[in-house]
Design an enzyme around this catalytic site. Structure first.
Site, PDB file in Angstrom:
ATOM      1  N   HIS A 366       0.847  -1.196   0.000  1.00  0.00           N
ATOM      2  CA  HIS A 366       0.000   0.000   0.000  1.00  0.00           C
ATOM      3  C   HIS A 366       0.886   1.251   0.000  1.00  0.00           C
ATOM      4  CE1 HIS A 366      -2.046   3.230   2.466  1.00  0.00           C
ATOM      5  NE2 HIS A 366      -2.922   3.062   1.497  1.00  0.00           N
ATOM      6  N   HIS A 411       1.473  11.230  -1.970  1.00  0.00           N
ATOM      7  CA  HIS A 411       0.195  11.102  -1.273  1.00  0.00           C
ATOM      8  C   HIS A 411      -0.494  12.458  -1.336  1.00  0.00           C
ATOM      9  CE1 HIS A 411      -2.099   9.270   2.381  1.00  0.00           C
ATOM     10  NE2 HIS A 411      -2.735   9.124   1.244  1.00  0.00           N
TER      11      HIS A 411
END
Length: 758
Positions: A366, A411
């Protein structure tokens, strides 16, 4: 006919012990295990010389003598990701079966640092890469040395450490290559046949700190501490008993006698004595040993004496006629890695590559790019290289519009740093299939505008080319058909709403084989069961738990033919992990973890995939693939924890440990735990002889988490562990090996157990 063929194939994949209660082990363990394992898991090793070099026997003796006497210029990299190199000199030490390396860059020339690389630890020998050569050139270390005269050794537990040998001439290069290839292969064979002997030489070399070829009392005392041994005798008395020539030191032969007496296991001696007493023999005969293999170890009734003799010769490394089995050989057989409680046949079953891709658990990451937390840590292309080299097969790319017209990965809406999409794809191309040939899934979170999506598509095509898996109709291709392919996962023109189609690139959509569709759009898992197999959903960890409670049967129907990707909930901002087991229990294939965080959940996932040689793919249990529920002896078992062997201390300086064993039974969660008593002051050969009766509703979906703890006044310390899928286990007197708290498999630490039907 097709349905009947499928049924037969599914039946064949069920563990043999479930098919019939009289199932017994074949001769596989005796002759075929290592040969078949090497054939199945051999892979294309780029730049590998170890796999292709043929050694000329005539020149070998002279070359060996030369490299054993003369040092040669070399460099050792300081750490896995470091760009610093130490200048060294090395020579071959055949007596200790290692390369002796001397660091010549120390400030005090009179106190040169030395270290050893054991030949059995060398995983590969390769040609030097251009990048590595340029790094050394920048340090002015190469002088007039040419790249074609340089070797790179890959070694260590994780095969991530490297060591360079720099030769002045082609003749010198060939001499070192031939010598190393021959002796490394010999060391590997020796390690397979007699790991104890290899281990003794390692211990000897590691304990001989002053390298004078013998061990004094201080060196022996330190060794006993490191081995976690507290002897009944004063160590000085023990030392004196084995110092046969009385010179105050132990040479290698004295040390071997010393070590072998220390490693006698009293419980195995007791078992041996009981067997020969029943057979009315002073020493176990071959026939009695054959009876033990049939009755206790589940070898087939057709096991013949000739096969047993070959087995004995294998463990004794002898060719002459065998007439008896001494206790030392009996112990070597029982404590050898080939006597593991994990059945190698079952490993092979779970690594079959002829099933559709949806029928496998896949090692997954992830937010792969992050080195730390989810809000302000560094993004790095090195993270992709590292996880791929550790067997990860699904990586995540969060893609956003870059300011300079190039898409970036980070992110979004956080302070994490940015890296270029094209650099990540280039890194993936370089390392995707270095460790495993299993397909790599690019899980793309697409936040880019159409223009930069087109650029992403161009980079994918230009860099990856034919490696990209083409979209398909109908069922998913098999794992074998997808070998060394890159599968693009993401949203497509088919899976987004009509109002958003103008925001989706047609170029990128055409490259996407795994088509992500929002679960919110479907609304009910029942509606997803009949979707095309190329369509798939992603769920966060909380959502899958909710579905588990509300409609587990529907989720099982869905995951039998469709992919499900599970990812951490948003509150895990420190990049912690969650348990894989609820998702695996429901058949979810892609359970993405934060690989930058070493916690208990990551370690469990890591250990399970290591059982399957870190290929990154594990065939799911038959019950999760549309097959019938297997019934068999593993539903009700009796596990006897007999003894431990060389269980590690918390550190080399800590006291002798007080070990106990904790066993957790896990399905979708921990459903039961068992504990042994604590053994005081004995981590070397503690004896428990404790029995635990266990019942499992679904053995194929159940795991045993075996942990070794050191009892402490303040807080008990976990020192090593293993995770055992019940579907892989086999009956008999068996060995359980362990991984330390950093996830590295331990050479010596083990648990001796007996597993029988209850």
């Amino acid at each position: 006919e097709e349905e009947e063929e499928r049924r037969k194939e599914q039946h064949a994949l069920v563990a043999p012990r479930f098919r019939h209660p009289t199932y017994q082990q074949t001769l596989y363990d005796i002759e075929k295990e290592e040969e078949r394992r090497r054939k199945r898991y051999s892979r294309k090793r780029r730049n590998s010389l170890l796999a292709i070099t043929k050694v000329d026997g005539k020149e070998l003796k002279q070359a060996t003598k030369k490299v054993s006497q003369e040092g040669i210029k070399s460099h050792m990299k300081e750490g896995n990701n470091s760009k610093k190199f130490q200048q060294c000199s090395c020579k071959l030490d055949l007596k200790s079966r290692c390369l002796q390396i001397i660091n010549i860059e120390t400030k005090k020339k009179s106190k040169k640092k030395t270290r050893n690389i054991f030949l059995s630890d060398i995983k590969d020998i390769k040609t030097m890469t251009q990048k590595r050569y340029e790094q050394l050139q920048a340090k002015r270390a190469m002088e007039d040395i040419k790249i074609e005269n340089c070797l790179t050794l890959v070694y260590g537990e994780k095969a991530h450490e490297t060591y360079d040998i720099l030769c002045n001439t082609k003749e010198e290069y060939q001499m070192w290559l031939n010598t190393l290839v021959f002796h490394v292969e010999q060391a590997k064979v020796q390690c397979e046949l007699d790991p104890e002997k290899v281990q003794i030489h390692k211990l000897w070399k590691q304990a001989d700190k002053n390298e004078d070829g013998s061990l004094d009392k201080k060196e022996v005392k330190k060794l006993l501490n490191e081995l976690n041994i507290k002897t009944k005798e004063n160590y000085k008395t023990l030392f004196k008993r084995y110092d046969q020539n009385g010179n105050g030191t132990l040479d290698i032969d004295e040390f071997i006698s010393f070590y072998k007496v220390l490693t006698i296991k009293p419980d195995i001696q007791e078992l041996y004595d009981r067997i020969i007493k029943k057979a009315k023999e002073k020493v176990m005969s071959v026939d009695t040993f054959m009876g033990f293999l049939k009755d206790q170890q589940n070898y087939g009734k057709d096991l013949g004496k000739e096969a047993v003799v070959r087995l004995i010769q294998q463990y004794e490394s002898i060719k002459e006629e065998v007439v008896e089995v001494k206790c030392s050989l009996f112990q070597r057989y029982l404590t050898h890695h080939m006597n593991s409680i994990i059945n190698p046949q079952e490993i092979e079953n779970c690594l079959k590559t002829n099933r559709p891709l949806t029928e496998y658990y896949i090692s997954s990451s992830h937010n792969t790019y992050l080195k730390g937390d989810q809000l302000q840590s560094i993004s790095s292309i090195d993270q992709y290289r590292d996880v791929l080299l550790k067997g990860c097969r699904c990586v995540e790319l969060d893609c956003w519009d870059g300011k300079k017209g190039e898409p970036v990965i980070y992110h979004g809406h956080t302070l994490t740093s940015q890296i270029l999409f094209k650099d990540v794809i280039q890194t993936i191309k370089e390392h995707a299939f270095t460790y495993s040939s299993g397909p790599v899934i690019l899980s793309i979170e697409n936040h880019c505008g159409v223009a930069q999506q087109d650029i992403m598509a161009n980079h994918l095509v230009e860099i990856l080319g034919d490696a990209i898996q083409k979209p398909f109709e109908g069922k998913w291709p098999t794992l074998e058909e997808c070998a060394e392919k890159i599968i693009v996962k993401g949203k497509t023109l088919e899976t987004i709403g009509e109002s958003k189609k103008h925001k989706m690139s047609e170029k990128l959509s055409k490259l996407t084989a795994m088509k992500a569709i929002s679960f919110k759009k479907v609304g009910d898992i029942k509606e997803s069961i009949d979707m095309q197999e190329a369509y798939m959903h992603s769920f966060n960890e909380d959502k899958i738990l909710k579905l588990f409670k509300e409609s587990p049967a529907d989720v099982l129907d869905y995951t039998s033919n469709h992919f499900a990707r599970i990812y951490p909930k948003g509150l895990r901002i420190t990049s912690t992990n969650y348990s894989i087991f609820p998702s695996w229990y429901l058949g979810a294939q892609i359970v993405a973890l934060n690989w930058q965080t070493r916690d208990k959940h990551f370690d469990i996932n890591n250990i399970v995939f290591k059982h399957f040689h870190n290929t990154g793919y594990i065939l799911k249990p038959i019950t999760l693939r549309g097959g019938e529920k297997p019934e068999g002896l593993m539903k009700h078992i009796l596990l006897t924890i007999k003894s431990g062997y060389q269980l590690p201390s918390r550190s080399a300086t800590s006291d002798i440990m007080d070990p106990y064993i904790k066993i957790s039974v896990i399905t979708n969660e921990v459903i039961e735990t068992y504990k042994t008593k604590t053994i005081k002051d004995n981590g070397f050969n503690p004896v428990w002889n404790e029995k635990f009766e266990m019942k499992f509703e679904e053995p194929s979906k159940t795991y045993l988490h075996i942990q070794v703890y050191d009892k402490n006044n303040l807080k008990d310390s976990l020192v090593c562990e293993n995770v055992l899928p019940i579907r892989l286990l086999r009956f008999g007197y068996r060995l359980i090996n362990f991984y330390d708290i950093s996830g590295v498999k331990l050479d010596r630490a083990s648990l001796f157990v007996q597993l029988t039907p209850a």
